[in-house]
Design an enzyme around this catalytic site. Structure first.
Site, PDB file in Angstrom:
ATOM      1  N   LYS A  87      47.648  44.990  27.545  1.00  0.00           N
ATOM      2  CA  LYS A  87      47.428  43.652  26.979  1.00  0.00           C
ATOM      3  C   LYS A  87      47.870  43.670  25.517  1.00  0.00           C
ATOM      4  O   LYS A  87      47.424  44.523  24.733  1.00  0.00           O
ATOM      5  CB  LYS A  87      45.946  43.316  27.098  1.00  0.00           C
ATOM      6  CG  LYS A  87      45.622  41.854  27.115  1.00  0.00           C
ATOM      7  CD  LYS A  87      44.153  41.668  27.481  1.00  0.00           C
ATOM      8  CE  LYS A  87      43.736  40.227  27.481  1.00  0.00           C
ATOM      9  NZ  LYS A  87      42.286  40.106  27.662  1.00  0.00           N
TER      10      LYS A  87
HETATM   11  O1  G3P Z   1      40.118  36.800  28.364  1.00  0.00           O
HETATM   12  C1  G3P Z   1      39.870  36.292  27.082  1.00  0.00           C
HETATM   13  C2  G3P Z   1      38.457  35.873  27.006  1.00  0.00           C
HETATM   14  O2  G3P Z   1      37.629  36.967  27.123  1.00  0.00           O
HETATM   15  C3  G3P Z   1      38.071  35.097  25.830  1.00  0.00           C
HETATM   16  O3  G3P Z   1      36.969  34.385  26.233  1.00  0.00           O
HETATM   17  O4  G3P Z   1      34.928  33.082  25.951  1.00  0.00           O
HETATM   18  O5  G3P Z   1      35.649  34.731  24.187  1.00  0.00           O
HETATM   19  O6  G3P Z   1      36.897  32.615  24.521  1.00  0.00           O
HETATM   20  P1  G3P Z   1      36.064  33.661  25.148  1.00  0.00           P
END
Ligand code: G3P
Length: 218
Positions: A87
């Site tokens: 990633k």
């Molecule tokens: O895959 C990316 C994700 O983990 C981000 O999620 O909820 O931190 O915006 P969030």
């Protein structure tokens, strides 16, 4: 649409995997930190543990932000297990690194995508996946699902094989919207995946079936 779980928590990964519908896992440095995993070697061990639970792609993120550092880290991560997907953030050196990894046959997930232009650059570099962040766009009163839809249309129009991996999914409703937008993958918290099961008519219907069965069979 494929389902990935977006966590580094092993018990949640096991629970999702036991449902029998899990296609992969995504992690990021914040999710690894949330599990208290410290240091490069412990991170690597953790990725291998995840790969041993799930038979599917596991995204492991580089920490370096320069080309040489990303290449070194990415090659080490890719060597851990055949299911590791490296990633890489959507920055200039990240796009260069994706191009390099593509040439080496190393699969990549270009993360922190917030516009169709970023997704196009990642696809041109040969990314296996692009990760538009749905919830974080919604957080700033933008439209995360609209971005997923635009990227899906763009890749279809130009014939890019890069898969659209909707990330930053916060709810079951987001998952449904990703299906409607044609996302290839949604990476979700466990609760959002389990939420897909819920329907009051299922519960009412099942209770009635069991009641009627008991009437005759005791
Ligand atoms: O895959 C990316 C994700 O983990 C981000 O999620 O909820 O931190 O915006 P969030």
């Amino acid at each position: 649409m494929k389902f990935f779980i977006d966590t580094a928590n092993l018990s949640q990964i096991r629970e999702a995997n036991e449902l029998g519908v899990l296609d992969g896992v995504t992690t990021n440095p914040s999710l690894m930190a949330k599990e208290g995993i410290q240091g490069v070697e412990n991170c690597k061990k953790h990725y291998v543990e995840i790969c041993n639970i799930v038979d599917g792609d596991v995204s492991a993120e580089v920490i370096a932000t320069d080309f040489a550092g990303m290449i070194k880290e990415g090659e080490e991560l890719a060597a851990l297990h055949p299911n590791i997907v490296v990633k890489v953030p959507c920055i200039a050196d990240g796009i260069k690194a994706i191009k390099y990894f593509t040439g080496k046959g190393i699969r990549t997930n270009c993360t922190l995508i917030f516009s169709p232009g970023q997704a196009l650059l990642a696809a041109k570099a040969g990314a296996t996946y692009v990760s538009p962040f749905v919830g974080r766009l919604d957080d700033i009163s933008s439209d995360g699902i609209e971005l997923v839809s635009k990227i899906v249309d763009m890749f279809t129009y130009y014939g890019y094989p890069t898969q659209v991996l909707a990330a930053s999914i916060r709810s079951t409703q987001h998952i449904i919207q990703c299906i409607e937008a044609g996302a290839d993958v949604a990476t979700c918290p466990l609760a959002a995946i389990k939420g897909l099961l819920n329907h009051p008519l299922t519960d009412i219907g099942l209770a009635k079936f069991l009641e009627d069965y008991k009437k005759v069979n005791g």
